[in-house]
Design an enzyme around this catalytic site. Structure first.
Site, PDB file in Angstrom:
ATOM      1  N   ASN A  51       0.836  -1.192   0.000  1.00 16.36           N
ATOM      2  CA  ASN A  51       0.000   0.000   0.000  1.00 16.36           C
ATOM      3  C   ASN A  51       0.875   1.247   0.000  1.00 16.36           C
ATOM      4  O   ASN A  51       1.928   1.290   0.628  1.00 16.36           O
ATOM      5  CB  ASN A  51      -1.005  -0.011   1.158  1.00 16.36           C
ATOM      6  CG  ASN A  51      -0.381  -0.144   2.531  1.00 16.36           C
ATOM      7  OD1 ASN A  51       0.585  -0.866   2.730  1.00 16.36           O
ATOM      8  ND2 ASN A  51      -0.963   0.535   3.506  1.00 16.36           N
ATOM      9  N   GLU A  64      -3.016  -4.718  -3.039  1.00 16.69           N
ATOM     10  CA  GLU A  64      -3.556  -5.649  -4.025  1.00 16.69           C
ATOM     11  C   GLU A  64      -3.619  -5.006  -5.408  1.00 16.69           C
ATOM     12  O   GLU A  64      -3.218  -5.606  -6.408  1.00 16.69           O
ATOM     13  CB  GLU A  64      -4.970  -6.104  -3.609  1.00 16.69           C
ATOM     14  CG  GLU A  64      -5.003  -6.799  -2.260  1.00 16.69           C
ATOM     15  CD  GLU A  64      -5.225  -5.875  -1.068  1.00 16.69           C
ATOM     16  OE1 GLU A  64      -5.764  -6.356  -0.059  1.00 16.69           O
ATOM     17  OE2 GLU A  64      -4.856  -4.678  -1.135  1.00 16.69           O
ATOM     18  N   CYS A  96     -10.197  -4.821   0.259  1.00 20.27           N
ATOM     19  CA  CYS A  96     -11.341  -3.915   0.206  1.00 20.27           C
ATOM     20  C   CYS A  96     -12.155  -4.180  -1.065  1.00 20.27           C
ATOM     21  O   CYS A  96     -11.701  -4.867  -1.988  1.00 20.27           O
ATOM     22  CB  CYS A  96     -10.872  -2.457   0.249  1.00 20.27           C
ATOM     23  SG  CYS A  96     -10.112  -1.859  -1.278  1.00 20.27           S
ATOM     24  N   CYS A  99     -10.463  -3.201  -4.398  1.00 18.30           N
ATOM     25  CA  CYS A  99      -9.449  -4.173  -4.833  1.00 18.30           C
ATOM     26  C   CYS A  99     -10.100  -5.439  -5.383  1.00 18.30           C
ATOM     27  O   CYS A  99      -9.646  -5.995  -6.380  1.00 18.30           O
ATOM     28  CB  CYS A  99      -8.512  -4.520  -3.683  1.00 18.30           C
ATOM     29  SG  CYS A  99      -7.373  -3.183  -3.280  1.00 18.30           S
TER      30      CYS A  99
END
Length: 141
Positions: A51, A64, A96, A99
Protein backbone atom coordinates in the site's frame (compact mmCIF):
# COMPACT_ATOMS: atom_id res chain seq x y z
CA UNK A 1 -7.26 -21.47 11.58
CA UNK A 2 -6.44 -24.30 13.95
CA UNK A 3 -3.33 -26.36 13.44
CA UNK A 4 -0.63 -26.00 10.83
CA UNK A 5 -1.75 -25.29 7.31
CA UNK A 6 -0.05 -27.32 4.57
CA UNK A 7 1.05 -24.90 1.85
CA UNK A 8 2.66 -25.52 -1.53
CA UNK A 9 6.15 -24.19 -2.27
CA UNK A 10 4.61 -21.56 -4.58
CA UNK A 11 2.35 -20.32 -1.78
CA UNK A 12 5.21 -20.32 0.74
CA UNK A 13 7.40 -18.35 -1.67
CA UNK A 14 4.62 -15.85 -2.41
CA UNK A 15 3.95 -15.43 1.33
CA UNK A 16 7.61 -14.49 1.87
CA UNK A 17 7.42 -12.06 -1.07
CA UNK A 18 4.27 -10.45 0.38
CA UNK A 19 5.99 -10.06 3.76
CA UNK A 20 8.93 -8.34 2.08
CA UNK A 21 6.60 -6.04 0.12
CA UNK A 22 4.75 -5.17 3.34
CA UNK A 23 8.02 -3.89 4.82
CA UNK A 24 8.17 -1.34 1.98
CA UNK A 25 4.67 0.01 2.65
CA UNK A 26 4.32 3.79 2.64
CA UNK A 27 1.61 4.18 5.27
CA UNK A 28 2.43 7.29 7.35
CA UNK A 29 -1.25 8.15 7.93
CA UNK A 30 -2.93 4.88 8.85
CA UNK A 31 0.17 3.00 10.02
CA UNK A 32 -1.61 -0.03 8.46
CA UNK A 33 1.05 -1.82 6.40
CA UNK A 34 -0.14 -4.26 3.76
CA UNK A 35 1.81 -6.51 1.40
CA UNK A 36 0.37 -8.54 -1.44
CA UNK A 37 1.69 -11.19 -3.80
CA UNK A 38 -0.14 -12.24 -6.94
CA UNK A 39 0.87 -15.56 -8.51
CA UNK A 40 0.24 -15.55 -12.25
CA UNK A 41 -0.08 -18.64 -14.40
CA UNK A 42 3.03 -19.18 -16.50
CA UNK A 43 5.19 -16.83 -14.40
CA UNK A 44 7.59 -18.36 -11.88
CA UNK A 45 7.89 -15.49 -9.40
CA UNK A 46 4.90 -13.82 -7.75
CA UNK A 47 4.26 -10.15 -8.49
CA UNK A 48 4.18 -8.04 -5.34
CA UNK A 49 2.67 -4.78 -4.21
CA UNK A 50 2.38 -2.73 -1.05
CA UNK A 51 0.00 0.00 0.00
CA UNK A 52 1.14 3.51 -0.86
CA UNK A 53 -0.75 6.20 1.03
CA UNK A 54 -1.02 9.84 0.02
CA UNK A 55 -1.95 13.04 1.85
CA UNK A 56 -4.75 13.25 -0.70
CA UNK A 57 -6.43 10.07 0.55
CA UNK A 58 -8.14 9.37 -2.79
CA UNK A 59 -4.69 8.99 -4.35
CA UNK A 60 -3.83 6.12 -2.01
CA UNK A 61 -3.36 2.72 -3.66
CA UNK A 62 -3.84 -0.59 -1.90
CA UNK A 63 -1.27 -3.38 -2.02
CA UNK A 64 -3.56 -5.65 -4.03
CA UNK A 65 -4.17 -3.07 -6.77
CA UNK A 66 -0.47 -2.18 -6.80
CA UNK A 67 0.31 -5.86 -7.49
CA UNK A 68 -2.38 -6.08 -10.19
CA UNK A 69 -1.09 -2.94 -11.94
CA UNK A 70 2.48 -4.14 -11.79
CA UNK A 71 1.49 -7.58 -13.09
CA UNK A 72 -0.36 -6.13 -16.07
CA UNK A 73 2.44 -3.67 -16.87
CA UNK A 74 5.05 -6.45 -16.77
CA UNK A 75 3.08 -9.35 -18.29
CA UNK A 76 0.11 -7.96 -20.23
CA UNK A 77 -3.10 -9.96 -20.00
CA UNK A 78 -2.76 -11.96 -16.79
CA UNK A 79 -4.44 -15.03 -15.36
CA UNK A 80 -3.93 -15.09 -11.58
CA UNK A 81 -3.50 -18.43 -9.81
CA UNK A 82 -3.82 -17.00 -6.29
CA UNK A 83 -3.43 -13.87 -4.20
CA UNK A 84 -1.78 -13.46 -0.80
CA UNK A 85 -2.57 -10.50 1.46
CA UNK A 86 -0.48 -9.88 4.58
CA UNK A 87 -1.15 -7.36 7.35
CA UNK A 88 -0.01 -6.92 10.93
CA UNK A 89 -3.39 -7.94 12.34
CA UNK A 90 -3.97 -11.13 14.29
CA UNK A 91 -7.29 -11.76 12.51
CA UNK A 92 -7.31 -12.13 8.71
CA UNK A 93 -7.88 -8.91 6.78
CA UNK A 94 -9.73 -9.24 3.49
CA UNK A 95 -9.11 -6.98 0.48
CA UNK A 96 -11.34 -3.92 0.21
CA UNK A 97 -14.22 -3.82 -2.26
CA UNK A 98 -12.32 -1.66 -4.73
CA UNK A 99 -9.45 -4.17 -4.83
CA UNK A 100 -11.85 -7.08 -5.21
CA UNK A 101 -13.61 -5.37 -8.11
CA UNK A 102 -10.25 -4.63 -9.78
CA UNK A 103 -9.27 -8.27 -9.31
CA UNK A 104 -12.60 -9.43 -10.83
CA UNK A 105 -11.28 -8.23 -14.19
CA UNK A 106 -8.72 -11.06 -14.13
CA UNK A 107 -9.50 -13.62 -11.43
CA UNK A 108 -11.76 -16.62 -11.73
CA UNK A 109 -14.43 -17.20 -9.11
CA UNK A 110 -12.55 -20.12 -7.55
CA UNK A 111 -9.17 -18.38 -7.26
CA UNK A 112 -7.74 -18.87 -3.76
CA UNK A 113 -7.07 -15.79 -1.64
CA UNK A 114 -4.65 -16.45 1.23
CA UNK A 115 -4.86 -14.09 4.21
CA UNK A 116 -2.15 -13.76 6.82
CA UNK A 117 0.03 -11.76 9.14
CA UNK A 118 3.76 -11.53 9.91
CA UNK A 119 3.76 -15.06 11.29
CA UNK A 120 1.65 -17.19 8.99
CA UNK A 121 -1.17 -17.54 6.54
CA UNK A 122 -4.21 -17.86 8.76
CA UNK A 123 -7.12 -18.23 6.34
CA UNK A 124 -7.86 -19.32 2.79
CA UNK A 125 -10.92 -18.09 0.92
CA UNK A 126 -12.18 -18.30 -2.65
CA UNK A 127 -12.56 -15.11 -4.63
CA UNK A 128 -16.30 -15.75 -5.07
CA UNK A 129 -16.72 -15.87 -1.28
CA UNK A 130 -15.22 -12.40 -0.97
CA UNK A 131 -17.07 -10.89 -3.95
CA UNK A 132 -19.99 -13.15 -4.84
CA UNK A 133 -21.49 -10.89 -7.52
CA UNK A 134 -18.70 -8.97 -9.28
CA UNK A 135 -19.47 -6.56 -12.07
CA UNK A 136 -18.00 -8.07 -15.24
CA UNK A 137 -18.72 -7.30 -18.87
CA UNK A 138 -17.37 -10.74 -19.82
CA UNK A 139 -16.77 -14.15 -18.28
CA UNK A 140 -13.25 -14.71 -16.90
CA UNK A 141 -11.83 -17.91 -18.35
Amino acid sequence: MNGIMKLTKDVQSAFKAALKARQRSHSPYSKFKVGAALKIKGVAEPVTGCNVENASFGATICAERAAIGRAVSEHGRIKPEFLIVVTGEKKPTVPCGLCLQALAEFAGDDMPVYLGNEKAITKIMRFKDLLPNPFRSFKVK
